[in-house]
Motif scaffolding. Structure first.
Motif, PDB file in Angstrom:
ATOM      1  N   LEU A   1      11.891  48.607 105.637  1.00 44.44           N
ATOM      2  CA  LEU A   1      12.582  48.928 104.389  1.00 44.44           C
ATOM      3  C   LEU A   1      13.875  48.130 104.280  1.00 44.44           C
ATOM      4  CD1 LEU A   1      13.011  50.612 101.862  1.00 44.44           C
ATOM      5  CD2 LEU A   1      14.118  52.307 103.260  1.00 44.44           C
TER       6      LEU A   1
ATOM      7  N   LYS B   1       2.575  54.114  97.629  1.00 44.31           N
ATOM      8  CA  LYS B   1       3.951  54.039  98.118  1.00 44.31           C
ATOM      9  C   LYS B   1       4.243  52.699  98.772  1.00 44.31           C
ATOM     10  CE  LYS B   1       4.314  58.918  98.906  1.00 44.31           C
ATOM     11  NZ  LYS B   1       4.477  59.989  99.874  1.00 44.31           N
TER      12      LYS B   1
ATOM     13  N   VAL C   1       4.938  51.989 107.454  1.00 42.04           N
ATOM     14  CA  VAL C   1       4.700  51.708 106.044  1.00 42.04           C
ATOM     15  C   VAL C   1       5.695  50.659 105.573  1.00 42.04           C
ATOM     16  CG1 VAL C   1       6.107  53.704 105.393  1.00 42.04           C
ATOM     17  CG2 VAL C   1       4.563  52.729 103.745  1.00 42.04           C
ATOM     18  N   VAL C   2       5.197  49.717 104.833  1.00 41.66           N
ATOM     19  CA  VAL C   2       6.029  48.631 104.299  1.00 41.66           C
ATOM     20  C   VAL C   2       5.979  48.732 102.777  1.00 41.66           C
ATOM     21  CG1 VAL C   2       6.307  46.153 104.187  1.00 41.66           C
ATOM     22  CG2 VAL C   2       5.439  47.199 106.256  1.00 41.66           C
ATOM     23  N   PRO C   3       7.135  48.765 102.124  1.00 42.10           N
ATOM     24  CA  PRO C   3       7.110  48.875 100.663  1.00 42.10           C
ATOM     25  C   PRO C   3       6.595  47.587 100.030  1.00 42.10           C
ATOM     26  CG  PRO C   3       9.339  48.539 101.435  1.00 42.10           C
ATOM     27  CD  PRO C   3       8.499  48.707 102.648  1.00 42.10           C
ATOM     28  N   TYR C   4       6.111  47.738  98.809  1.00 44.00           N
ATOM     29  CA  TYR C   4       5.720  46.537  98.063  1.00 44.00           C
ATOM     30  C   TYR C   4       6.974  45.737  97.772  1.00 44.00           C
ATOM     31  CZ  TYR C   4       1.187  48.677  97.438  1.00 44.00           C
ATOM     32  OH  TYR C   4      -0.025  49.240  97.658  1.00 44.00           O
TER      33      TYR C   4
ATOM     34  N   PHE D   1       9.198  44.619  95.788  1.00 42.58           N
ATOM     35  CA  PHE D   1       9.925  44.682  94.521  1.00 42.58           C
ATOM     36  C   PHE D   1      11.329  45.140  94.866  1.00 42.58           C
ATOM     37  CE2 PHE D   1       5.544  45.628  93.216  1.00 42.58           C
ATOM     38  CZ  PHE D   1       5.384  44.627  92.276  1.00 42.58           C
TER      39      PHE D   1
ATOM     40  N   GLU E   1      -3.423  59.316  98.157  1.00 43.58           N
ATOM     41  CA  GLU E   1      -2.292  58.392  98.089  1.00 43.58           C
ATOM     42  C   GLU E   1      -2.750  56.964  97.823  1.00 43.58           C
ATOM     43  OE1 GLU E   1       0.586  59.331 101.212  1.00 43.58           O
ATOM     44  OE2 GLU E   1       1.393  57.335 100.859  1.00 43.58           O
TER      45      GLU E   1
ATOM     46  N   VAL F   1       0.053  47.263  90.731  1.00 46.44           N
ATOM     47  CA  VAL F   1       0.696  48.376  91.429  1.00 46.44           C
ATOM     48  C   VAL F   1       2.207  48.156  91.397  1.00 46.44           C
ATOM     49  CG1 VAL F   1       0.851  49.643  93.574  1.00 46.44           C
ATOM     50  CG2 VAL F   1      -1.277  48.581  92.931  1.00 46.44           C
ATOM     51  N   PRO F   2       2.957  49.126  90.858  1.00 50.70           N
ATOM     52  CA  PRO F   2       4.410  48.944  90.810  1.00 50.70           C
ATOM     53  C   PRO F   2       5.061  49.385  92.116  1.00 50.70           C
ATOM     54  CG  PRO F   2       3.811  50.980  89.741  1.00 50.70           C
ATOM     55  CD  PRO F   2       2.540  50.396  90.266  1.00 50.70           C
ATOM     56  N   ALA F   3       6.354  49.196  92.181  1.00 46.46           N
ATOM     57  CA  ALA F   3       7.093  49.680  93.345  1.00 46.46           C
ATOM     58  C   ALA F   3       7.149  51.195  93.276  1.00 46.46           C
ATOM     59  CB  ALA F   3       8.495  49.098  93.351  1.00 46.46           C
ATOM     60  N   TYR F   4       7.156  51.814  94.417  1.00 52.44           N
ATOM     61  CA  TYR F   4       7.244  53.269  94.457  1.00 52.44           C
ATOM     62  C   TYR F   4       8.716  53.652  94.341  1.00 52.44           C
ATOM     63  CZ  TYR F   4       6.659  58.031  96.071  1.00 52.44           C
ATOM     64  OH  TYR F   4       6.668  59.390  96.170  1.00 52.44           O
TER      65      TYR F   4
ATOM     66  N   PHE G   1      10.782  55.484  97.294  1.00 54.94           N
ATOM     67  CA  PHE G   1      10.582  55.031  98.669  1.00 54.94           C
ATOM     68  C   PHE G   1      11.826  55.231  99.521  1.00 54.94           C
ATOM     69  CE2 PHE G   1       9.825  52.317 102.214  1.00 54.94           C
ATOM     70  CZ  PHE G   1       8.458  52.305 102.360  1.00 54.94           C
TER      71      PHE G   1
ATOM     72  N   GLU H   1      12.512  58.846 100.232  1.00 53.67           N
ATOM     73  CA  GLU H   1      11.620  59.459 101.221  1.00 53.67           C
ATOM     74  C   GLU H   1      12.000  59.046 102.624  1.00 53.67           C
ATOM     75  OE1 GLU H   1       7.504  59.047 100.368  1.00 53.67           O
ATOM     76  OE2 GLU H   1       7.700  60.271  98.567  1.00 53.67           O
ATOM     77  N   ARG H   2      12.397  57.806 102.782  1.00 50.32           N
ATOM     78  CA  ARG H   2      12.883  57.371 104.103  1.00 50.32           C
ATOM     79  C   ARG H   2      14.136  58.165 104.471  1.00 50.32           C
ATOM     80  NH1 ARG H   2      10.680  56.326 108.106  1.00 50.32           N
ATOM     81  NH2 ARG H   2       8.746  56.690 107.050  1.00 50.32           N
TER      82      ARG H   2
END
Lengths: 589, 758
Positions: free
Chosen positions: A143, A186, A202-205, A207, B324, B365-368, B371, B374-375
């Motif tokens: 992240l 996610k 988990v790795v974010p997309y 953006f 998910e 798919v957009p960014a969540y 995120f 949640e972290r």
């Protein structure tokens, strides 16, 4: 007899636990410092077994720490660093106030900082412990590495995170440790098996984040401090275990595409090249193909004459090896619109070769027009220029292949096609949870059963449908969800009907008759089942109260799960019905 | 003196401003000395108070800063005998300061205030006196045309002159006849108007020469005043890279240059001391890249460093499920209602912390959005959430079910309903079977007793009584045929004339053989023989009590029977002897309400069940032998095992308790099989069976094996739940009894039927 009289709150929970405020006072730290210390040392509040005693008769709810934990913090050298830092800040502020810029500069240069190695060693006495706890560290670092280089946190920490995650990815590639991947809404989940431990991160997309106001970045930064230290040492050790040089260096590749001379600054280029993931990292000792995978020896297991145990293990190992070489000999080209890093990572993890447009990233090894490319990953409806000797697939194909542990037919994944659902690989089999039909089909496919082959069958079905108005599909689909029991019953009914018909015919022929009394048929199975059920009910009566309570709890949970599964199944059924109706409607028109 | 004044000039300035200009001349003089610049300023722009203040502050500061130099100058001035020199010098300073401001004003107005220009410019030749002692003095430009000095010129407003020349003669104001129109015409027509400035001191208009205008232009452009100065002329380097053969100066080196400097030495020693004391730290080499090494080179798994057994590792984040997925199977997507419900829920109540969504392809798919949150929440969980080790039972629920012997192996026991005895019109309260097992008697709320043949189900006899039949009991002695039934306050003894005729005759004979004693002892109940009509219906004796009778129960021999009288506090238990027609109350008082009594089958003991306890009295010794604590709120009935060592009690709070008298006074087992109040319990005489009946309209038959081995606990297994009765008026089965020889069970229900299960 005698001795000191027992007093209240001198033993037990009252002394074993200490409230947060008291702990803070004992350590003489401010609340932020205390928090930071807790984060770094991995100290967390405990829920006392006897809350009333721990509160010492007080009423207000409190957070309790183990007194032992706090005593253990007393000797922590990092507490002194915190104090030094506090003094430093005070002095710096004073110098600022006096506008003594020389002093400010000097102090800045001597800013106290701390290292966390000893804490890492202390929290994880063995390497396996550290590996087991890597999940959060990896997720956090990935992240942070996507954060912008300005604003929220220090640039250096962002860069460090990026470096560590790239290093770890290179390790996963080199060790063939990747097991499962999942495209969620996610981000992308990866699961690797390292030292026998399953690590999921988990790795974010890629953006930009919308930074929320309700997030305290200082807390996250403190966590990240610890996690980067941890990850760095783990990376070192992992690289060492594979005889890779650390810090990693790329092997020199000659066949670079495009003029990337001025791609980046000289000091950044190495990092960028590493992040490209296109090549292998340098080994200390030259790689030896035979040496890499140790052969499994056979061990005779007691009471196992045919060696089934050994066979099973061998099969398992073989399957794993197949997975690790899933993309062996395949050459992928990634189109511009495809997320490069995750795909390159996966392809390289499973032994494939990968390249991309040279404008996307440094390190492309071959171009689009390379004749030997077997697959081109495309994520747009139509491609202008097509090569006849390669397959065009959507990115989900790669992910599904990895999770299925086999190369799936590409027919469903052609560009612009409606993709089959992406199933989570983390669902365990046989836990009473709902499994969608796609998953069942996949399982069957993995077991090697031929009932699967969804694409072929589907096309066949479609053809048939055109001819016979889709009657066969009904029966096909029905068999998937219904149990065998009902089928039996149906068959029985059919037989009964036939018998009745015959009887009726007979009756029509003969008008005068003496009807024999019919023996009431008893379904033996049913009777037995009923009896068993009653026995169970009676046995439940004779249960102890404690057991009964526990039993009812467990059964409640199960029933709840079952209900949810049923709900999903019903939804699926409804969906399929509507789909079928729509198809039929189309055909009529 | 002047220096002293200068030092505290700032306060004096303020004083002056407050007092105004009408202050004593002495002080004013002093003042004019100290800050002439400030004064000159006031004279130029009088109403600008703010700029006045600014300048005063400025001058004050400057004074304090450069006091040393000025003191020197003062000394010099004294030496020269020029008292005013110093003052002039100072004034000049002030003017120079003002000048810059004035130049700006010129730009703004297009007209120069002549005071300053006159002060700065070289004096025009025509106004110059011949013997000008200040001719070569360029620095101090004292205006020598008018000697009034630096004063506001409006003081001369009312005079015809503006001051005095050096000779002391009046300088007359020139004649001013121009009005506004003339001034305007002048402005329009005079080509030199733009270079004409007004001199306040001499009250004249001065026309500037070309040189002067050029000078002003140069100054405005920030160039040198002298046009001959070339700022860009090539400089001849004094010190150059080339080594000259001659020194620049020929002075011999000073001694200082050979001796180490004392002040330097002091400074250095201070620094050294500070470094020694750790006040100053030498600059550390900065290298931010962390160094990694094999941290676990010597790992010792046994060493639990600093950690203790209480460590609870943080639970892992649950792995994502199908919902998910970016492209989930369609059933995982929420419907509109579900979405609304999801929105309405509190965030912490939601089962899924996200809304499942389906995207057609990966690129859409957009960014969540959550995120980072949640972290962050995970971080908070890790360091703020209290942890507790919870023992998670990983039990197969099948293991919890006790492994009991199969009911099939415990046969015989009643399994099916085989007979329904219909005839009563109201709920049947009580039933009893005769010792041979051929006849059944039931007492009902419809004021009748009915006698049934067990096997055929026929009602063979109906006996009407004048009240609700609360309890019936067939005498257990097979040699007599006698039924006791409780009707209101009386207990009625009935000879139903069923079965063996001889036995019935014998019973009548037995009852008739009674000879009353000479003197009747006082009895708690009165015995009376039945009258003729009653006799025909079978009633033989009536025993009248003071209060309604609740229960009748026979002793095993069939001679004695005990009744429970609903009398609170008094003697609630009365024991009757049939043959001698005697009654006695064994207890003067009973503690609590007696619910039921029973005779021990073998020993002379009486069991008395009150609301919460069962007391066992030895009738011979006349003492309490045991008090059984039933762990329930209100007992409803009790039954005694034929061997006499075990007792079961039913209670209205759904429980049935089994007491092992050899074991404890506490229940050996509490059975909670029924969903509603237990009304009656009974033991089978021969088979190891017992049954309980409840308001939920079920009777439960249990296998209750009692072993002769004292070390072996009784085995209790529920074997059958018997259903058939209907719940009427919230009542189910009211009484239950076993057949004396067969494994059959009779139940009497509130639905007016009696049923047989076999």
């Amino acid at each position: 007899m005698g001795g000191r009289p027992k007093r209240k709150y001198e033993r037990g929970a009252a002394t074993a636990y200490i409230s947060r405020n008291r702990a803070r006072k004992k350590l003489q730290l401010s609340l932020p410092d205390f928090r930071r210390l807790c984060i770094l040392k991995g100290i967390y509040p405990h829920d006392p077994s006897n809350k009333k005693a721990a509160r010492k008769g007080g009423q207000c709810p409190q957070t309790f720490y183990l007194a032992k934990d706090i005593r253990f913090l007393l000797h922590e050298p990092i507490v002194n660093r915190f104090r030094e830092y506090k003094v430093f800040v005070r002095k710096l502020r004073k110098a600022y106030g006096k506008a003594e810029w020389g002093t400010v500069d000097h102090m800045r240069d001597n800013k106290p900082n701390y290292t966390l190695e000893h804490i890492v060693k202390e929290r994880y006495p063995t390497f396996v412990d550290a590996v087991r706890d890597m999940d959060d560290a990896l997720s956090m670092c990935s992240l942070f590495s996507t954060f912008p280089r300005s604003g929220r946190c220090h640039v250096s920490s962002v860069q460090l995170c990026r470096r560590l995650t790239v290093e770890f990815m290179h390790y996963v590639i080199a060790a063939h440790a990747m097991r499962k991947v999942f495209l969620s809404i996610k981000g992308i989940y990866y699961q690797a098996e390292i030292q026998g431990q399953e690590i999921t991160w988990v790795v974010p997309y890629t953006f930009s984040h919308n930074h929320a106001t309700d997030v305290d970045y200082r807390v996250m930064a403190t966590f990240n401090d610890f996690y980067t230290t941890l990850l760095g040492f783990i990376n070192f050790r992992l690289y060492q275990s594979l005889n890779l040089t650390y810090p990693p260096k790329m092997e020199v590749v000659d066949n670079q595409v495009g003029g990337e001379v001025d791609y980046a600054l000289e000091n950044e280029e190495l990092m960028e090249r590493l992040a490209g993931l296109s090549g292998d990292v340098v080994r200390v000792v030259a790689a030896d193909a035979g040496n890499e995978e140790a052969e499994l020896d056979e061990f005779p297991v007691e009471g196992d004459d045919e060696g089934t145990e050994g066979k099973k293990r061998k099969e398992e190992a073989q399957r794993l090896q197949n997975l690790q070489n899933l993309f062996d000999g395949l050459k992928f080209f990634l189109n511009r619109e495809v997320p490069r890093e995750p795909l390159a990572f996966i392809i390289r993890c499973f032994g494939g070769l990968v390249s991309w447009e040279p404008t996307v990233c440094i390190g492309a090894t071959f171009g689009v027009s390379d004749e030997t490319v077997t697959h081109q990953v495309v994520d747009r409806p139509m491609v202008e220029r097509t090569f006849i000797n390669r397959t065009y697939v959507q990115p989900q194909w790669l992910f599904d292949c990895v999770n299925a542990r086999m190369l799936l037919p590409t027919a469903d994944y052609l560009p612009g096609a409606q993709l089959p659902p992406h199933i989570s690989p983390f669902m365990k089999e046989g836990q009473g949870e709902y499994e969608p039909p796609e998953q069942l089909r996949l399982r069957a496919l993995q077991r090697g059963e031929q009932m699967g082959q969804p694409t072929v069958e589907k096309t066949m079905e479609k053809e048939e449908e055109e001819e016979t108005d889709g009657e066969q599909v009904d029966s096909e689909d029905g068999r998937g969800s219904d149990s065998g029991h009902e089928e039996m019953e149906e068959e029985e009914k059919e037989e009964e009907n036939k018998l009745q018909e015959i009887e009726e015919k007979m009756q029509k022929k003969r008008k005068v008759r003496v009807t024999a009394g019919r023996v009431k048929e008893q379904n033996e199975e049913r009777v037995a089942a009923e009896q068993a059920l009653e026995e169970k009910r009676l046995a439940l009566m004779a249960m102890r109260k404690k057991d009964r309570h526990l039993y009812s709890k467990i059964m409640y949970g199960r029933r709840k799960k079952e209900r949810e599964a049923n709900k999903l199944a019903v939804k699926r059924k409804a969906y399929e019905d509507t789909l079928k109706a729509a198809k039929k409607g189309k055909k009529r028109r | 003196m002047a220096a002293h004044v200068r030092q505290d000039s700032l306060p004096s300035v303020t004083r002056k401003r407050t007092n105004g200009s009408s202050e004593a001349g002495d002080e004013l003089l002093l003042f004019a000395n100290t800050s002439g610049g400030q004064d000159s300023k006031t004279c130029i722009d009088e109403d600008e108070d703010s700029s006045d203040e600014e300048s005063s502050v400025y001058s004050g500061l400057e004074d304090s800063g450069s006091s040393e130099e000025e003191e020197d100058e003062v000394d010099e001035g004294r030496r020269d005998g020029y008292g005013s020199e110093d003052a002039d010098d100072n004034t000049g300073d002030g003017q120079e300061y003002c000048e810059s401001e004035q130049v700006h004003e010129v730009v703004g107005d297009g007209k120069l205030p002549e005071r300053d220009v006159a002060a700065d410019l070289p004096v025009p030749a025509e106004n110059k006196p011949a013997e000008d002692e200040y001719e070569c003095d360029t620095s101090d430009e004292e205006d020598i045309r008018n000697t009034v000095g630096n004063i506001p010129m409006e003081w001369y407003k009312e005079y015809p002159h503006v001051g005095y020349n050096l000779q002391g003669q009046h300088i007359l104001k020139p004649l001013r006849t121009k009005d506004e129109l003339d001034a305007f015409l002048d402005k329009m027509e005079n080509p030199d108007y733009w270079r004409t400035v007004y001199d306040k001191n001499t009250d004249t208009d001065i026309k500037l020469t070309d040189e002067q205008v050029a000078l002003i232009h140069r100054l405005q452009q920030g160039r040198f005043g002298d046009p001959n100065i070339d700022p860009y002329e090539p400089a001849s380097e004094f010190f150059s890279s080339e080594v000259m053969i001659h020194p620049v100066t020929n002075t011999p080196a000073h001694k200082r240059s050979f001796i180490p400097s004392l002040s330097d030495k002091e400074k250095v020693s201070k620094l050294v001391h500070a470094i020694k004391m750790g006040w100053i730290k030498p600059r550390l080499p900065r290298d931010n890249t962390p160094r990694y090494y094999n941290l676990w080179a010597s790992e010792n798994p046994q060493a639990i460093m600093g950690r203790h057994g209480m460590h609870v590792p943080a639970p892992r984040v649950p792995l994502p499920g199908n919902a998910e997925s970016y492209n989930p199977p369609p059933e995982y997507l929420l419907t509109e209602e579900e979405k609304l419900a999801w929105d309405a829920q509190e965030p912490q109540e939601r089962k899924l912390n996200f809304l499942p969504g389906k995207f057609k392809n990966l690129r859409s798919v957009p960014a969540y959005a959550r995120f980072v949150q949640e972290r962050f929440e995970r971080c908070l969980d890790l360091y703020l959430c209290p942890r507790q080790r919870k023992l998670r039972v990983n039990v197969d629920p099948e293991d919890l079910i006790p492994k009991l012997p199969k009911p099939r192996d415990l046969q015989p026991f009643p399994t099916v309903q085989s007979m329904v005895y219909k005839g009563h019109t109201n709920l049947v309260r009580s039933i009893s079977v005769d010792p041979t097992g051929q006849w059944l008697v039931s007492g009902s709320d419809d004021h009748t007793l009915r006698f049934w043949e067990v096997c055929s189900g026929r009602c063979v006899r109906v006996v009407s009584v004048d009240g609700v039949v609360r309890s019936v009991a067939w005498s257990p002695n097979a040699a007599v045929c006698l039924v006791a039934c409780a009707v209101n306050e009386t207990v009625v003894l009935i000879n139903p004339f069923l079965g063996d005729w001889l036995v019935c005759q014998g019973t009548d004979g037995l009852l008739a053989s009674y000879t009353p004693p000479e003197e009747a002892p006082p009895q708690p109940a009165t015995w009376a023989a039945a009258d003729v009509t009653d006799n025909e219906s079978g009633i033989r004796l009536t025993i009248r009590h003071s209060k309604p009778v609740k229960q009748v129960t026979w002793h095993g021999k069939g001679d004695y029977f005990a009744v429970v009288v609903a009398e609170s506090g008094g003697c609630q238990v009365v024991v009757h002897q049939v043959t001698r027609r005697r009654s006695q109350a064994p207890f003067r008082r009973n503690k609590g309400l007696v619910q039921a009594v029973a005779f021990h089958p073998l020993r002379p003991c009486l069991f008395v069940a009150t609301q919460r306890f069962v007391r066992i009295y030895n009738l011979i010794k006349q003492e309490l032998t045991k008090k059984l604590m039933a762990s329930c709120k209100w007992l409803s009935g009790l039954a005694i095992h034929p061997a006499g060592d075990h007792v079961i009690c039913g209670s209205y709070d759904r429980r049935m308790t089994w007491f092992d008298l050899d074991l404890s006074t506490r229940p050996y087992k509490v059975l909670k099989h029924h969903r509603k109040a237990v009304r009656a319990v009974c033991f089978h005489k021969r088979y190891p069976l017992f049954a309980s009946a409840s308001d939920d309209a079920t009777a439960i038959v249990c296998h209750g094996m009692v072993y002769s081995d004292l070390l072996k606990n009784p085995l209790i297994v529920p074997v059958k739940v018997l259903k058939g009765h209907q719940v009427t008026r919230d009542l189910g089965i009211l009484d239950v009894t076993f057949h004396p020889t067969q494994p059959w069970l009779f139940t009497a229900g509130a639905d007016t039927t009696v049923r047989l299960y076999s």
